[in-house]
Scaffold this active site. Sequence first.
Site, PDB file in Angstrom:
ATOM      1  CE  LYS A  32      -2.590 -31.320   8.488  1.00  0.00           C
ATOM      2  NZ  LYS A  32      -3.946 -31.058   8.506  1.00  0.00           N
ATOM      3  CD  GLN A 249      -2.173 -24.932   8.804  1.00  0.00           C
ATOM      4  OE1 GLN A 249      -2.834 -25.116   7.803  1.00  0.00           O
ATOM      5  NE2 GLN A 249      -1.160 -25.713   9.145  1.00  0.00           N
ATOM      6  NE  ARG A 602      -1.892 -24.089   2.918  1.00  0.00           N
ATOM      7  CZ  ARG A 602      -1.709 -25.111   3.736  1.00  0.00           C
ATOM      8  NH1 ARG A 602      -1.968 -26.326   3.349  1.00  0.00           N
ATOM      9  NH2 ARG A 602      -1.248 -24.925   4.954  1.00  0.00           N
TER      10      ARG A 602
END
Length: 729
Positions: A32, A249, A602
Site C-alpha cells: 500500500k 490492523q 511484520r
Amino acid sequence: MKILDDMNPQQKEAVQYTKGPLLILAGAGSGKTRVLTHRIAYLIENDVKPYHIMAITFTNKAAQEMRDRVDQIVGFGSESIWVSTFHSSCVRILRRFIDRIGFANSFTIYDTDDQKTLMKQVIKKLQLDPKIYKERALMSAISSAKNEMISPEQFEKDAGLDWNKEKISQIYYEYQSQLKKNNALDFDDLLVKTVELFKKCPDVLEYYQDKFQYLMVDEYQDTNTVQFQFINLLAAKSRNLCVVGDDDQSIYKFRGANIRNILEFEKSFPDAKVIKLEQNYRSTSNILNAANGVISNNKGRKEKKLWTENEKGAKITFRKFQNSFEEAEYVAGEISGKVGSGACKYGDIAILYRTNAQSRLFEEKLLIANIPYKIVGSVNFYARREVKDLLSYLKTVDNAQDDLAVQRIINVPKRGIGATTISRIQAHATETGMDFYGALLEAQYIPGLSRSLSKVESFTRFIQKLKTQAEYYSVKELLEHIIDETGYVRNLEAQNTDEARARIDNINELISKVVTYEEDNENPTLSGFLQEVALVADIDSVDSDSDFCLLMTLHSAKGLEFPYVFMTGMEDGIFPSYLTITEDDPDELEEERRLCYVGITRAKKELVMTAASQRMIRGETQYNKVSRFVHEIPRELVELGREQDLDRDAFVNPRKRYPNSFSFKPRQFTVTKAEHLNYGVGDTVRHSKFGVGEVTNITDGGKDYEVTVDFDRAGIKKMFASFAKLKKI
DNA sequence: TACTGGATTATTTTT
DNA sequence: TAATCCAGTA
C-alpha cells in the site's frame, strides 16, 4: 509509463483512479505504501501541482519515506507536497490562523507529561481530593471527549444529573481555561482547534480546500472522530479523497480510533470506489496463513482473503520457557546464532512485546550477549528529564506565557526557591491575572517573599539576559550557553554515576539534534525548533541503515517489516492483556487479536513466538497459560520445542532446558569498525553494564576490534569495540 | 529549603 | 519492580 511498471491490476487501478472518493482496502504487506507513493507520482506526472497534494501518514518517519520515494520516481517536486501526520498538519495550519479563534500563533504544545502536571494543578485549584480524582482517569475522560468533539459545554449538558460527570465537566472547563491562559494546546486540541477553526472561519477552510485538491490518508482504520471531521471538511469541495487502510490492523481504539470510519466509508461517500489489495508480497505463506488463522476468529471484518505467491518458508517457531529470564536468554542466543551463521544482520531482527516494561530483560540479556540493539518507545527522547529541563529553558525564553515551563526550571538547578515561594508567586499571579513569569518580574511587590526575593530576581535577570541573547545567538549557542550558565552538565558530572553519564549523553544528543535542525532548515528559529520537537515520536528517529536489533511494542511496530521477528510474552494475561480477559468485552479481545495479526504480519521470513510460564510483574510472580492466539494458529504451521508446550494447562518441568539456547561464541560482526580506539592495553575503561575494568588485550578482527577487559566486578570479558562503547577513564 | 527513607501504589498500547 | 508521595529531620 514507468510508474505503473511491476504493479498488479488492482494496484494499477488504485494509482490511476484519481477523481472522487476512493477506499483502498489494503491487507498487510500488499504494497500500500507503494501504491500511495506511485499514486502521488502519477498525479504529478498528470500535471497536478505538488502543492495541491496532501498525504497524511501515521508517523513522521513514514512521511519522510514517502517524500523520498516520490522524489526518486518523479525526480523532483516532492518538497511542496504536504506529507505529514494529522498532528503536524494541524500545527502548521494553526500556526498561521489560530489567532482567528482567540489564541496567539506562538502557542506551545503540551505533551502527556505537561498535561499531567497541569491536571494536578487543576485538581488542586478546584480543591478536589486527588485520591478520588485521579489525573490519569480525568485526562483520559477529557481526551475521549475531545476525540469525539465534545466541548466542555456539551459535556456538561450530557452529564445531566450525573454528579460525577458534572464534576468532570467542571474540571474540563478549568483545564481548558488553564491551557488557554498558558497559550498552550494539548495533542487532542491540535485537531479539535483546527476543526473549530474550519467551522468558524469558512474563508480559511475554503483556502485549504482549494489548496488540497487531492487528499490521501494512510492507516485510515486508526482515525478517530475529530480526524474524520478534519478530513471530511478538507475534502468536501474537491471530493478527491483517497483513504487506505486495513480494518484488521485497527489497534488504536484506546486513543479514540473509530473503526466505523473505515467500515462505513461507503456510507459517508455513497459514490466511493472500493479497491481491495489482497496479494501479500511481504511474508512467506506459512506466516501469512498463521496470520489468517488468528484473525479469522474476529467477527465484523470486511471480507477479504490475503494470499501470496511466496514460498512456504519455515514454520512458525514456538518455545515455552520456565520463566522470563530464560525466554530472554533464548532470544539473545537465537539472535547470536542467526547473525553468527551469516544468515542475517542485526538490523533484520525485531523483538516485539505487548508492554514497554517487558523490554528490560531483553535489554539486559542482549547487552551481556554483546548484541547491538535499540529500544524504540518506552520513554520518548524528548520526555526525558534532562531534555525536558533544557527544553523548558528554551520554552521560557521563547514563550514566557508557558507557566509550566517556567515552574519546571525555576528551581532547577537548585536556587533556593522552594514550594512556599512558588505558591506565593502563583497566588499573586492568579490574583492579578497575569502569567507566572509576569508575577516573577514584579516579585518585589509580592509580600512575604523576604529572603527568596533576591533569588527570584537573579533568576529573572538570567532569563531576561537569555531573551536578549536569543535575538542574535543561534539555537545551539543559546542552548550551550544555558547548559554552561546553569552548570547543568557540571552537576551531572559531579554525581559520577552511570545514570548521570547517560543523562549527559542525552544532552549531547539534544545538542546534535539542534545542530541538525539548524543545518536542515533555511530559516532556523527557536520557535521552529521547539515546534518540530514537540511532535516527534521515538520511532521517527529509527534509521533503517544502522545495524541494530530493534526492540519495541507491537503498537510501535505497525507499518514496519523485518525478515526475522520475535513475538515475546505470548501468554494469556500479558497478550491478550489481563484487563482484556477479565473485562470479558469481546470488542477488546478482538482489538488485541488485531494487534497479534499486526505482529505476525511484520515478519517476512521467520517468526518466532515465545512464552514463559512464570513471570515477574511489578514485583509479583505470575503464572500464565500460553496465549490463546498461539492456539489459534493452525497447528501444522507451528514447530514446537516439545509437544506438550502447546497442551493447555501442561505442567512444565523446570529442569528441562533447550540445549541450543545459549550459544554466545565469538563471531564476526557487521558493524562499522572505528578508525582507531581511544584506549589501549593497560588502560582503565568503563562499560555501561560491567562497570570499570582494565584492558588486557586488543586484537584486530578485520571487521572490528576485539577487546578483552578484566572487569573489577564482572571478571574477564571479550567484546567488540564498536558496540561495547568502552570509555577510557 | 533540601534531603532522606519509608510507605504507597500502579500498570497496556501513543500522536 | 519502580516510580512517586509524604513526613520527619538537618
